[in-house]
Design an enzyme around this catalytic site. Sequence first.
Site, mmCIF file in Angstrom:
data_model
loop_
_atom_site.group_PDB
_atom_site.id
_atom_site.type_symbol
_atom_site.label_atom_id
_atom_site.label_comp_id
_atom_site.label_asym_id
_atom_site.label_seq_id
_atom_site.Cartn_x
_atom_site.Cartn_y
_atom_site.Cartn_z
ATOM 1 N N ASP A 1 9.658 4.559 -1.726
ATOM 2 C CA ASP A 1 9.307 4.702 -0.318
ATOM 3 C C ASP A 1 9.919 3.631 0.569
ATOM 4 O O ASP A 1 10.135 2.498 0.167
ATOM 5 C CB ASP A 1 7.787 4.728 -0.122
ATOM 6 N N GLU B 1 4.550 2.877 -3.085
ATOM 7 C CA GLU B 1 4.261 1.487 -3.458
ATOM 8 C C GLU B 1 3.818 0.680 -2.260
ATOM 9 O O GLU B 1 2.939 -0.180 -2.364
ATOM 10 C CB GLU B 1 5.499 0.841 -4.099
ATOM 11 N N GLU B 2 4.407 0.950 -1.107
ATOM 12 C CA GLU B 2 4.131 0.149 0.081
ATOM 13 C C GLU B 2 2.685 0.257 0.554
ATOM 14 O O GLU B 2 2.179 -0.638 1.232
ATOM 15 C CB GLU B 2 5.069 0.545 1.227
#
Length: 436
Positions: free
Chosen positions: A97, A164-165
Amino acid sequence: MSIRHSLAAGLLLIATPAFADPVSDAVDADLSDLIELYKHLHANPELSNEETETAARMAAELRELGFDVTEGVGGTGVVGMLKNGEGPVVLIRADMDGLPVTEETGLPYASKKTATLANGVTTGVMHACGHDVHMTTWVGTARYLAGHKDEWAGTLLMIAQPAEEVGQGARAMLADGLYERFPTPDHAIALHDAANALAGTIGVGEGFVMANVDSVDITVYGSGGHGAYPHTTVDPIVIAARIVDALQTLVSRETNPQTAAVVTVGSFHAGAKHNIIPNEAKLQLTVRSYSDETRDHLLKGIRRIAYAQALSAGLAKEQLPKVEVKDEYTPALYNTPEQTSRLKSVFTERFGEDGMYEVTPVMGGEDFSQYHRYDREVEATLFRLGAVKADAWEAAGGDATKLPGLHSAKFAPDPEPTLRAGTEAMIAAALELFSE
């Protein structure tokens, strides 16, 4: 194995190998194509949980190499499995992402993508954390291992992870049966590019290297009224301000000075007019720690302090603040010492002492931690990959505070040395773990 990288006068040089090195030779041969892939990914970022085109590209890369590919794991996650006889199961993860950042690098392949967020704000989208680097080295590693099956034995799991962010992707893939639908790994490895290290250098740290990350919302209630007659109100802004002040003692007076902890109030919102005392105030906190015990202490302390300040202002129990720990928890990243020490030796042999740097623990978060946390038998290592251009590094005198950091609109990794070293390092790590 020959050392190909050394540092001299602050510049990354390529040394002539003492003897043939198939990993280095293969990466060199593939490098121009990997750079083109990197530029494509950089120019076409997608936000968390929206990585549909990116995931399709990662899946296509693996299918072309002969992997058994499953898409849609935990949302847009991709799992590629390649069985090659008896041996360990090695998981290699890349995150996909991008971030809601409008790019300001001026690169010819800069992202021009935009997106409208859930709050209605339109923003640029950028790989400002280097996930494009992560994916490209991941593809290069998959290409080498698929093409050199005579050099390893076992089962390879290539994981392209979403979100992940926002700390959701690894957890979502695990909840979707990653360790049940596919072989449970013996080893998990990943890399993260670094905006504070020279391109092509490798950083390794053992034990806790990144923190528990919690987000906490506090709604403070009161009794509003006219700003000219504060005595007729119970001012939630004053109560919230007292909470902010008292929270500082959680770290400074209630936590062992040798224990890492952070409580930061990042947002304070209340009211809409100069002369109106509102009925409520809202705080948003980020809370960082390493151990479960410290995390528990901080979260309980936040609730206790919020309640105490409200009670001291004369509010009844039914008016106590609402303290909500958000479901965005990312556990601390723990690099298991035995595996990490092995890989550090491999990297040092390949890149030399001058091509390595020591990683010290930071309070940032990374959900790669979930793969070990979910099953403590899984050994895990995330290593760092320097990405700063040599001329920028030299101009800054090695002072990272003078350079664009991760999540900056100006963050621009140096593709060639970064991708070369990252791909070589990941291949070398996988071969080491398969050698059991």
